[in-house]
Design an enzyme around this catalytic site. Structure first.
Site, PDB file in Angstrom:
ATOM      1  N   ASP A 153       0.813  -1.219   0.000  1.00  0.00           N
ATOM      2  CA  ASP A 153       0.000   0.000   0.000  1.00  0.00           C
ATOM      3  C   ASP A 153       0.848   1.270   0.000  1.00  0.00           C
ATOM      4  O   ASP A 153       0.312   2.374  -0.011  1.00  0.00           O
ATOM      5  CB  ASP A 153      -0.915   0.009   1.227  1.00  0.00           C
ATOM      6  CG  ASP A 153      -1.933  -1.123   1.177  1.00  0.00           C
ATOM      7  OD1 ASP A 153      -2.305  -1.517   0.050  1.00  0.00           O
ATOM      8  OD2 ASP A 153      -2.326  -1.615   2.252  1.00  0.00           O
ATOM      9  N   HIS A 156       7.072   2.046  -1.155  1.00  0.00           N
ATOM     10  CA  HIS A 156       8.287   1.285  -0.882  1.00  0.00           C
ATOM     11  C   HIS A 156       8.567   0.275  -2.000  1.00  0.00           C
ATOM     12  O   HIS A 156       9.722   0.043  -2.368  1.00  0.00           O
ATOM     13  CB  HIS A 156       8.146   0.561   0.458  1.00  0.00           C
ATOM     14  CG  HIS A 156       9.337  -0.236   0.857  1.00  0.00           C
ATOM     15  ND1 HIS A 156      10.530   0.356   1.236  1.00  0.00           N
ATOM     16  CD2 HIS A 156       9.539  -1.580   0.937  1.00  0.00           C
ATOM     17  CE1 HIS A 156      11.410  -0.588   1.525  1.00  0.00           C
ATOM     18  NE2 HIS A 156      10.841  -1.765   1.354  1.00  0.00           N
TER      19      HIS A 156
END
Length: 223
Positions: A153, A156
């Site tokens: 989400d 990263h």
């Protein structure tokens, strides 16, 4: 006289052409007309082959140009090739399957176990620096880089995936040894498992095949 004047005029207008004197070859067919032979100077070297016409029985000269030299790695001439495999532990349920696929492919193509070194690192982000170190050691003909980055989400995922891809490329360029990118970048775990031995095949096995071919190419042709 008119024919001589025309020939002289043509020779004056086209100084680069060499006009040969018409020659009459003995022939059983009367009335055969002579032909002027025009030669063009050329600096191109070509080879010629003589073929015999099945229809007339006369020799025909065929010009054959030499083709380009083609270099290709081999999947069968693997003797003496040494490989390193850098594998990430993160998402190891996927990376272990990828590693198994790579090792099985090495065995299938007669790569000895003592010629394979497996190096484990925490995650895909750490793969490039280790790959570069191994490439510069001079001990290996190719480096396999295996990992799995699965989208979450946050951003990263993008940072790790991009860093792993560019880092593996940089490792190969700076080390002068093929570093093969075998890091999966998937949207979810199901997609990753499908590429680690599921219905989409095993990308670890594909990475090993690429490594063998590139190692052979470098050793036998680009060394």
């Amino acid at each position: 006289m008119a024919s001589t004047a025309a020939t002289a005029k043509l020779a004056h207008l086209l100084p680069s052409l060499s006009l040969s004197t018409p020659r009459f070859a003995p022939s059983a067919h009367l009335g055969a007309s002579p032909k002027n032979l025009v030669s063009f100077p050329s600096s191109i070297s070509v080879s010629s082959k003589t073929l015999v016409s099945a229809r007339s029985g006369r020799s025909l000269s065929v010009v054959a140009a030499a083709g380009p030299k083609r270099l290709l790695g081999s999947l069968t001439n693997t003797e003496g090739l040494r490989f390193a495999v850098v594998v990430a532990r993160f998402n190891e349920i996927v990376t272990n399957l990828l590693l198994e696929g790579a090792l099985e492919t090495f065995r299938r193509y007669s790569i000895r176990e003592e010629d394979i070194t497996v190096v484990s690192v925490p995650g895909s982000f750490e793969i490039p620096v280790v790959a570069q170190k191994l490439a510069k050691s001079g001990e290996f003909h190719a480096i396999l880089c295996i990992g799995a980055v699965i989208r979450g989400d946050t951003t990263h995922y993008d940072a790790v995936a991009n860093s792993a891809a560019s880092g593996v490329l940089s490792a190969g360029l700076s080390g002068g040894v093929p570093c093969i990118f075998g890091v999966l970048t998937c949207d979810d775990m199901d997609q990753a498992l499908n590429r680690a031995g599921g219905k989409s095949g095993n990308k670890g096995a594909e990475t090993a095949l690429t490594a063998i071919e590139m190692a052979s190419l470098f050793k036998h042709h680009l060394n």
